[in-house]
Write a protein that holds these residues in place. Structure first.
Motif, PDB file in Angstrom:
ATOM      1  N   ALA A 190       0.819  -1.211   0.000  1.00 53.22           N
ATOM      2  CA  ALA A 190       0.000   0.000   0.000  1.00 53.22           C
ATOM      3  C   ALA A 190       0.855   1.263   0.000  1.00 53.22           C
ATOM      4  N   ALA A 191       2.087   1.176   0.504  1.00 47.55           N
ATOM      5  CA  ALA A 191       2.957   2.355   0.556  1.00 47.55           C
ATOM      6  C   ALA A 191       3.677   2.613  -0.760  1.00 47.55           C
ATOM      7  N   LEU A 192       3.643   1.660  -1.670  1.00 51.18           N
ATOM      8  CA  LEU A 192       4.389   1.783  -2.923  1.00 51.18           C
ATOM      9  C   LEU A 192       3.771   2.823  -3.845  1.00 51.18           C
ATOM     10  N   THR A 193       4.602   3.728  -4.360  1.00 51.07           N
ATOM     11  CA  THR A 193       4.187   4.722  -5.358  1.00 51.07           C
ATOM     12  C   THR A 193       5.219   4.728  -6.472  1.00 51.07           C
ATOM     13  N   GLY A 194       5.006   5.560  -7.481  1.00 58.21           N
ATOM     14  CA  GLY A 194       6.015   5.743  -8.515  1.00 58.21           C
ATOM     15  C   GLY A 194       5.707   5.055  -9.826  1.00 58.21           C
ATOM     16  N   PRO A 195       6.574   5.247 -10.823  1.00 57.94           N
ATOM     17  CA  PRO A 195       6.286   4.767 -12.177  1.00 57.94           C
ATOM     18  C   PRO A 195       6.215   3.258 -12.314  1.00 57.94           C
ATOM     19  N   ALA A 196       7.055   2.523 -11.610  1.00 56.53           N
ATOM     20  CA  ALA A 196       6.988   1.060 -11.723  1.00 56.53           C
ATOM     21  C   ALA A 196       5.678   0.541 -11.170  1.00 56.53           C
ATOM     22  N   ALA A 197       5.194   1.156 -10.092  1.00 56.92           N
ATOM     23  CA  ALA A 197       3.945   0.707  -9.486  1.00 56.92           C
ATOM     24  C   ALA A 197       2.742   0.984 -10.387  1.00 56.92           C
ATOM     25  N   ARG A 198       2.792   2.084 -11.151  1.00 53.69           N
ATOM     26  CA  ARG A 198       1.640   2.421 -11.978  1.00 53.69           C
ATOM     27  C   ARG A 198       1.790   1.987 -13.433  1.00 53.69           C
ATOM     28  N   GLY A 199       2.902   1.261 -13.745  1.00 59.42           N
ATOM     29  CA  GLY A 199       3.089   0.753 -15.090  1.00 59.42           C
ATOM     30  C   GLY A 199       3.492   1.810 -16.102  1.00 59.42           C
ATOM     31  N   ASP A 200       4.199   2.824 -15.666  1.00 57.76           N
ATOM     32  CA  ASP A 200       4.605   3.937 -16.534  1.00 57.76           C
ATOM     33  C   ASP A 200       5.968   3.632 -17.149  1.00 57.76           C
ATOM     34  N   ASP A 201       5.969   2.821 -18.203  1.00 56.67           N
ATOM     35  CA  ASP A 201       7.224   2.390 -18.818  1.00 56.67           C
ATOM     36  C   ASP A 201       7.987   3.541 -19.457  1.00 56.67           C
ATOM     37  N   ALA A 202       7.289   4.534 -19.967  1.00 58.27           N
ATOM     38  CA  ALA A 202       7.969   5.654 -20.609  1.00 58.27           C
ATOM     39  C   ALA A 202       8.859   6.400 -19.618  1.00 58.27           C
ATOM     40  N   THR A 203       8.343   6.605 -18.396  1.00 59.04           N
ATOM     41  CA  THR A 203       9.151   7.278 -17.375  1.00 59.04           C
ATOM     42  C   THR A 203      10.333   6.424 -16.965  1.00 59.04           C
ATOM     43  N   GLU A 215      24.915   2.164 -13.234  1.00 61.49           N
ATOM     44  CA  GLU A 215      23.815   2.282 -12.280  1.00 61.49           C
ATOM     45  C   GLU A 215      22.550   1.568 -12.759  1.00 61.49           C
ATOM     46  N   ARG A 216      22.526   1.119 -14.014  1.00 62.20           N
ATOM     47  CA  ARG A 216      21.275   0.618 -14.579  1.00 62.20           C
ATOM     48  C   ARG A 216      20.878  -0.753 -14.064  1.00 62.20           C
ATOM     49  N   ARG A 217      21.834  -1.596 -13.811  1.00 58.64           N
ATOM     50  CA  ARG A 217      21.484  -2.956 -13.375  1.00 58.64           C
ATOM     51  C   ARG A 217      20.709  -2.930 -12.059  1.00 58.64           C
ATOM     52  N   ALA A 218      21.189  -2.157 -11.079  1.00 57.24           N
ATOM     53  CA  ALA A 218      20.491  -2.067  -9.798  1.00 57.24           C
ATOM     54  C   ALA A 218      19.127  -1.412  -9.983  1.00 57.24           C
ATOM     55  N   TYR A 219      19.058  -0.379 -10.821  1.00 55.74           N
ATOM     56  CA  TYR A 219      17.776   0.280 -11.068  1.00 55.74           C
ATOM     57  C   TYR A 219      16.773  -0.688 -11.679  1.00 55.74           C
ATOM     58  N   ASP A 220      17.214  -1.448 -12.687  1.00 56.42           N
ATOM     59  CA  ASP A 220      16.323  -2.410 -13.339  1.00 56.42           C
ATOM     60  C   ASP A 220      15.820  -3.462 -12.352  1.00 56.42           C
ATOM     61  N   ALA A 221      16.740  -3.967 -11.517  1.00 55.68           N
ATOM     62  CA  ALA A 221      16.353  -5.013 -10.567  1.00 55.68           C
ATOM     63  C   ALA A 221      15.306  -4.496  -9.579  1.00 55.68           C
ATOM     64  N   LEU A 222      15.493  -3.281  -9.093  1.00 62.04           N
ATOM     65  CA  LEU A 222      14.559  -2.754  -8.109  1.00 62.04           C
ATOM     66  C   LEU A 222      13.245  -2.316  -8.754  1.00 62.04           C
ATOM     67  N   ALA A 223      13.293  -1.853 -10.003  1.00 65.59           N
ATOM     68  CA  ALA A 223      12.047  -1.564 -10.710  1.00 65.59           C
ATOM     69  C   ALA A 223      11.236  -2.844 -10.890  1.00 65.59           C
ATOM     70  N   ALA A 224      11.919  -3.959 -11.180  1.00 73.05           N
ATOM     71  CA  ALA A 224      11.230  -5.246 -11.304  1.00 73.05           C
ATOM     72  C   ALA A 224      10.613  -5.666  -9.977  1.00 73.05           C
ATOM     73  N   GLU A 225      11.312  -5.411  -8.874  1.00 75.85           N
ATOM     74  CA  GLU A 225      10.761  -5.747  -7.561  1.00 75.85           C
ATOM     75  C   GLU A 225       9.554  -4.873  -7.239  1.00 75.85           C
ATOM     76  N   ALA A 226       9.603  -3.593  -7.649  1.00 75.66           N
ATOM     77  CA  ALA A 226       8.446  -2.710  -7.434  1.00 75.66           C
ATOM     78  C   ALA A 226       7.248  -3.216  -8.234  1.00 75.66           C
ATOM     79  N   ARG A 227       7.481  -3.678  -9.458  1.00 74.78           N
ATOM     80  CA  ARG A 227       6.401  -4.239 -10.265  1.00 74.78           C
ATOM     81  C   ARG A 227       5.805  -5.473  -9.578  1.00 74.78           C
ATOM     82  N   ARG A 228       6.671  -6.318  -9.083  1.00 70.66           N
ATOM     83  CA  ARG A 228       6.175  -7.536  -8.428  1.00 70.66           C
ATOM     84  C   ARG A 228       5.333  -7.192  -7.211  1.00 70.66           C
ATOM     85  N   LEU A 229       5.787  -6.227  -6.420  1.00 72.29           N
ATOM     86  CA  LEU A 229       5.049  -5.825  -5.230  1.00 72.29           C
ATOM     87  C   LEU A 229       3.683  -5.236  -5.592  1.00 72.29           C
TER      88      LEU A 229
END
Length: 250
Positions: A190-203, A215-229
């Motif tokens: 419920a606390a999750l916000t941001g582009p990964a949570a709302r499916g905003d691939d362009a952002t 820096e991209r590998r860590a960003y990609d991994a955490l964006a994937a975790e945000a999507r999963r959550l």
């Protein structure tokens, strides 16, 4: 009480229990002979690095009435063999130095196992004990490291990414603190916000184009975790990175 190990953790615990009225017989360091360390005390704490706990415990002559405790998060009670009364107490707080650590230990959550004296230690500090049996210690400690060490590493990435635009790290710390408050109040999903949570691939792609390749590998991994959550898992570039990591070499 006697403590083997005069580092930050051992001295933090010694100071905290001393302030709570426990008598401390002193600290033993790496140059001291620990053979009789269990004599004359009700509690012997082994506060050495994880890799040395078993060796130190084996060098101490057992005393039937003395409880031998380690403060490792990942180790079970077997490393304290052959002592008949064994326990573990692992505080879920960082201990940066003895003065700060002693303060943080008061009221802290602590993982306990073994002899009932473990709960007495936590109770003396006004803490909250949680039972973690040996078979779950590694998973528990992994969660603790993610919550603390990995969070610090993540904020290190924040500092690096923000440095070229000359925004200091402290400008982001209020955001991080508020987010943690929201997680405590609402739970992670419920606390999750941001582009990964709302499916905003362009952002997300704009972010990636602005990041240094390192820096991209860590960003990609955490964006994937945000999507999963958020329930959107299995989509996006982070999922593709994970799939690539699963390919066999050769």
């Amino acid at each position: 009480m006697r403590i083997i190990g005069g580092g930050r953790a051992g001295r933090s615990l010694g100071a905290a229990l001393g302030a709570a009225g426990w008598r401390l017989e002193g600290y033993l360091g790496r140059d001291d002979d620990p053979r009789v360390a269990a004599e004359g005390v009700d509690l012997l704490v082994i506060a050495t690095p994880d890799a040395t706990v078993g060796d130190v415990a084996s060098r101490v002559e057992p005393v039937a009435s003395t409880v031998v405790v380690h403060i490792s998060g990942s180790l079970g009670l077997d490393v304290l063999s052959p002592h008949p009364r064994r326990a573990s107490v692992h505080p879920l707080v960082p201990l940066p130095d003895p003065d700060v650590g002693a303060t943080l230990l008061r009221g802290a959550v602590m993982a306990v196992a073994g002899d009932p004296m473990a709960r007495e230690v936590v109770g003396a500090l006004g803490g909250r004990p949680v039972e973690v049996p040996d078979e779950h210690r590694a998973a528990y400690h992994a969660a603790a490291c993610i919550a603390s060490n990995h969070l610090v590493a993540l904020l290190g990435q924040v500092e690096r990414v923000a440095a070229p635009v000359e925004v200091p790290l402290d400008a982001f710390l209020g955001l991080a603190a508020t987010t943690l408050d929201n997680v405590a109040r609402l739970g992670p999903a419920a606390a999750l916000t941001g582009p990964a949570a709302r499916g905003d691939d362009a952002t997300l792609e704009r972010h990636r184009s602005a990041l240094a390749p390192s820096e991209r590998r860590a960003y990609d991994a955490l964006a994937a975790e945000a999507r999963r959550l958020s329930g959107r898992g299995g989509t996006g570039r982070g999922a593709a990175v994970d799939a690539a990591d699963d390919r066999p070499e050769g």
